[in-house]
Motif scaffolding. Sequence first.
Motif, PDB file in Angstrom:
ATOM      1  N   LEU A 292       8.776 150.598   3.167  1.00 32.54           N
ATOM      2  CA  LEU A 292       9.418 150.337   4.456  1.00 32.54           C
ATOM      3  C   LEU A 292       9.239 148.895   4.923  1.00 32.54           C
ATOM      4  O   LEU A 292      10.113 148.346   5.605  1.00 32.54           O
ATOM      5  N   ALA A 293       8.120 148.292   4.600  1.00 31.63           N
ATOM      6  CA  ALA A 293       7.793 146.983   5.175  1.00 31.63           C
ATOM      7  C   ALA A 293       8.899 145.938   4.964  1.00 31.63           C
ATOM      8  O   ALA A 293       9.375 145.331   5.932  1.00 31.63           O
ATOM      9  N   PRO A 294       9.340 145.676   3.723  1.00 32.30           N
ATOM     10  CA  PRO A 294      10.392 144.655   3.560  1.00 32.30           C
ATOM     11  C   PRO A 294      11.726 145.055   4.190  1.00 32.30           C
ATOM     12  O   PRO A 294      12.490 144.190   4.613  1.00 32.30           O
ATOM     13  N   ILE A 295      11.997 146.361   4.264  1.00 29.08           N
ATOM     14  CA  ILE A 295      13.234 146.802   4.927  1.00 29.08           C
ATOM     15  C   ILE A 295      13.166 146.481   6.412  1.00 29.08           C
ATOM     16  O   ILE A 295      14.131 145.990   7.013  1.00 29.08           O
ATOM     17  N   TYR A 296      12.022 146.746   7.026  1.00 28.59           N
ATOM     18  CA  TYR A 296      11.834 146.406   8.432  1.00 28.59           C
ATOM     19  C   TYR A 296      11.993 144.899   8.637  1.00 28.59           C
ATOM     20  O   TYR A 296      12.600 144.455   9.618  1.00 28.59           O
TER      21      TYR A 296
ATOM     22  N   PHE B   4      19.132 134.838   5.112  1.00 29.74           N
ATOM     23  CA  PHE B   4      17.665 134.875   5.035  1.00 29.74           C
ATOM     24  C   PHE B   4      17.121 135.119   6.444  1.00 29.74           C
ATOM     25  O   PHE B   4      16.638 134.195   7.113  1.00 29.74           O
ATOM     26  N   PRO B   5      17.207 136.363   6.930  1.00 27.73           N
ATOM     27  CA  PRO B   5      16.848 136.639   8.330  1.00 27.73           C
ATOM     28  C   PRO B   5      15.387 136.405   8.666  1.00 27.73           C
ATOM     29  O   PRO B   5      15.047 136.228   9.833  1.00 27.73           O
ATOM     30  N   SER B   6      14.520 136.396   7.684  1.00 35.28           N
ATOM     31  CA  SER B   6      13.098 136.220   7.973  1.00 35.28           C
ATOM     32  C   SER B   6      12.600 134.834   7.579  1.00 35.28           C
ATOM     33  O   SER B   6      11.409 134.626   7.424  1.00 35.28           O
ATOM     34  N   SER B   7      13.512 133.873   7.422  1.00 34.35           N
ATOM     35  CA  SER B   7      13.128 132.550   6.952  1.00 34.35           C
ATOM     36  C   SER B   7      12.407 131.762   8.037  1.00 34.35           C
ATOM     37  O   SER B   7      12.994 131.431   9.079  1.00 34.35           O
ATOM     38  N   GLY B   8      11.151 131.456   7.791  1.00 34.17           N
ATOM     39  CA  GLY B   8      10.415 130.633   8.738  1.00 34.17           C
ATOM     40  C   GLY B   8      10.919 129.205   8.756  1.00 34.17           C
ATOM     41  O   GLY B   8      10.895 128.534   9.792  1.00 34.17           O
ATOM     42  N   GLU B   9      11.391 128.686   7.578  1.00 37.60           N
ATOM     43  CA  GLU B   9      11.894 127.306   7.535  1.00 37.60           C
ATOM     44  C   GLU B   9      13.090 127.129   8.454  1.00 37.60           C
ATOM     45  O   GLU B   9      13.173 126.142   9.200  1.00 37.60           O
TER      46      GLU B   9
ATOM     47  N   LEU C  59       4.778 137.436  10.459  1.00 39.18           N
ATOM     48  CA  LEU C  59       4.064 136.790  11.568  1.00 39.18           C
ATOM     49  C   LEU C  59       4.758 135.490  11.971  1.00 39.18           C
ATOM     50  O   LEU C  59       4.839 135.162  13.162  1.00 39.18           O
ATOM     51  N   VAL C  60       5.272 134.739  10.989  1.00 39.99           N
ATOM     52  CA  VAL C  60       5.977 133.482  11.291  1.00 39.99           C
ATOM     53  C   VAL C  60       7.261 133.779  12.065  1.00 39.99           C
ATOM     54  O   VAL C  60       7.568 133.126  13.070  1.00 39.99           O
ATOM     55  N   ALA C  61       8.014 134.767  11.593  1.00 35.49           N
ATOM     56  CA  ALA C  61       9.258 135.122  12.270  1.00 35.49           C
ATOM     57  C   ALA C  61       8.988 135.634  13.682  1.00 35.49           C
ATOM     58  O   ALA C  61       9.765 135.380  14.607  1.00 35.49           O
ATOM     59  N   SER C  62       7.871 136.353  13.870  1.00 35.92           N
ATOM     60  CA  SER C  62       7.537 136.886  15.196  1.00 35.92           C
ATOM     61  C   SER C  62       7.166 135.781  16.172  1.00 35.92           C
ATOM     62  O   SER C  62       7.220 135.979  17.385  1.00 35.92           O
ATOM     63  N   ASN C  63       6.775 134.610  15.644  1.00 37.77           N
ATOM     64  CA  ASN C  63       6.357 133.493  16.498  1.00 37.77           C
ATOM     65  C   ASN C  63       7.346 132.333  16.430  1.00 37.77           C
ATOM     66  O   ASN C  63       6.964 131.166  16.558  1.00 37.77           O
ATOM     67  N   ASP C  64       8.615 132.670  16.201  1.00 36.91           N
ATOM     68  CA  ASP C  64       9.700 131.676  16.248  1.00 36.91           C
ATOM     69  C   ASP C  64       9.475 130.505  15.307  1.00 36.91           C
ATOM     70  O   ASP C  64       9.690 129.335  15.653  1.00 36.91           O
ATOM     71  N   GLY C  65       9.014 130.800  14.086  1.00 38.38           N
ATOM     72  CA  GLY C  65       8.867 129.761  13.079  1.00 38.38           C
ATOM     73  C   GLY C  65       7.539 129.034  13.103  1.00 38.38           C
ATOM     74  O   GLY C  65       7.326 128.129  12.297  1.00 38.38           O
TER      75      GLY C  65
ATOM     76  N   SER D  28      15.521 143.804   8.518  1.00 41.71           N
ATOM     77  CA  SER D  28      16.234 144.290   9.703  1.00 41.71           C
ATOM     78  C   SER D  28      15.726 143.642  10.986  1.00 41.71           C
ATOM     79  O   SER D  28      16.189 143.987  12.067  1.00 41.71           O
ATOM     80  N   MET D  29      14.769 142.727  10.859  1.00 38.58           N
ATOM     81  CA  MET D  29      14.166 142.026  11.996  1.00 38.58           C
ATOM     82  C   MET D  29      13.465 142.991  12.956  1.00 38.58           C
ATOM     83  O   MET D  29      13.352 142.716  14.147  1.00 38.58           O
ATOM     84  N   ARG D  30      12.994 144.117  12.444  1.00 39.24           N
ATOM     85  CA  ARG D  30      12.125 145.008  13.218  1.00 39.24           C
ATOM     86  C   ARG D  30      10.696 144.530  12.972  1.00 39.24           C
ATOM     87  O   ARG D  30       9.921 145.135  12.234  1.00 39.24           O
ATOM     88  N   LEU D  31      10.354 143.394  13.584  1.00 40.73           N
ATOM     89  CA  LEU D  31       9.162 142.656  13.195  1.00 40.73           C
ATOM     90  C   LEU D  31       7.873 143.398  13.530  1.00 40.73           C
ATOM     91  O   LEU D  31       6.909 143.349  12.759  1.00 40.73           O
ATOM     92  N   GLY D  32       7.852 144.083  14.680  1.00 39.01           N
ATOM     93  CA  GLY D  32       6.651 144.853  15.019  1.00 39.01           C
ATOM     94  C   GLY D  32       6.395 145.962  14.014  1.00 39.01           C
ATOM     95  O   GLY D  32       5.254 146.170  13.567  1.00 39.01           O
ATOM     96  N   ASP D  33       7.474 146.665  13.634  1.00 42.21           N
ATOM     97  CA  ASP D  33       7.333 147.730  12.632  1.00 42.21           C
ATOM     98  C   ASP D  33       6.970 147.146  11.271  1.00 42.21           C
ATOM     99  O   ASP D  33       6.189 147.745  10.513  1.00 42.21           O
TER     100      ASP D  33
END
Length: 378
Positions: free
Chosen positions: A159-163, A356-361, A197-203, A166-171
């Motif tokens: 589930l983790a990479p699917i979440y 790349f929805p989870s891209s910190g860069e 964690l990077v995506a949850s903190n806006d990069g 999907s930008m369900r970052l808390g999950d």
Amino acid sequence: MVLWIILAALTAAVAAILILPFARATKTASADRAGEVAVYRDQLAELDRDRAQGLIEPQEAEYARAEIGRRLLAAAGAGEADGIAAPKTRKHGLATAIVTLVPPVVGLCLYLALGNPGLPDQPLEARLANPGNNVALLVAKAERHLAENPDDGSGWDLLAPIYLRSMRLGDAEMAYRNAIRILGASPVRLAGLGETLVASNDGIVTEDARSVFEQAVKLDPDNPRSRFYVGLGLEQAGRAAEARAQFETIAKASPADAPWMQLVNQHIAKNGGTIVPGRDTAQVPGNPSQADVAAAETMSQGDRQAMIRGMVDSLAERLKQDPNNLEGWVRLVRSYSVLGDKPKAEAALKSGLKQFPSSGELVALANEMGLAVEGVAQ
């Protein structure tokens, strides 16, 4: 089959309830008028008997006859009117019957012709058992399983990479931490948690995120992605020398034509270093060749700008054909920003984040360039 019988019985009952009042109304009205006429006729006969026996004065008898006759005529006229209205009532009853019966009959015929009454129903339990390619059902099935078996590490790992996508970052963070707790740390799980964690903190690579990436680097020193985030975290913390060392390590270990080399060299230069010899990115698709650089030196300012614009547009076209290139999107966003074309920079950033929805860069670049795009906090 039982359900069909019940539905048919209910339809018939509703139709009967709607039609019955119209059928009763005409009969009741006709019966009432006939009884009223018979009463007035009996009164006239009784009046004649009383007059013959001398029980009533002739003048009073005439007055009474006139009144009874008037009422008799009124009742008889109303009865005729009812007779005239009866066909209309019957017409209304027919219309009501049509409106009541035709729609369910037509609906049933259409369903039998176009539907599939023999197809068995498929409740949620059956759909969860065979979700096919439906990602939402796959997630629902896994979540249901984990609610009953919270110590199933493989379920959290799935589930983790699917979440995250999907930008369900808390999950996603919860799933990665559970998978690491149950199955143990691995470079992939640690990198996934760090990117969450990077995506949850806006990069922003927080201390917690950098610690996670450092653990991933210890397990897999050759992973440039985790090492890049370590360097980015050090850079954001103002530790330029340590950040430069991380980026230089990536550059030395990477092929000359690695697609991430331009980005790495940019961060090396940003932190006071020089590009590693033999690791320049002149031949990376979308970058100028030595001949291009030489030609640009002899051009006017307008021609040079036109040349740069053409190269950037060429990179954008290549990314449309092959969007699976994170470094290319970063390069394109930065190029449009340097050219001062903010709308195109924001459009490129939005397209890159879709891929790349989870891209910190990309998220960090959005903050650095002051770009506003949906889903990116400024």
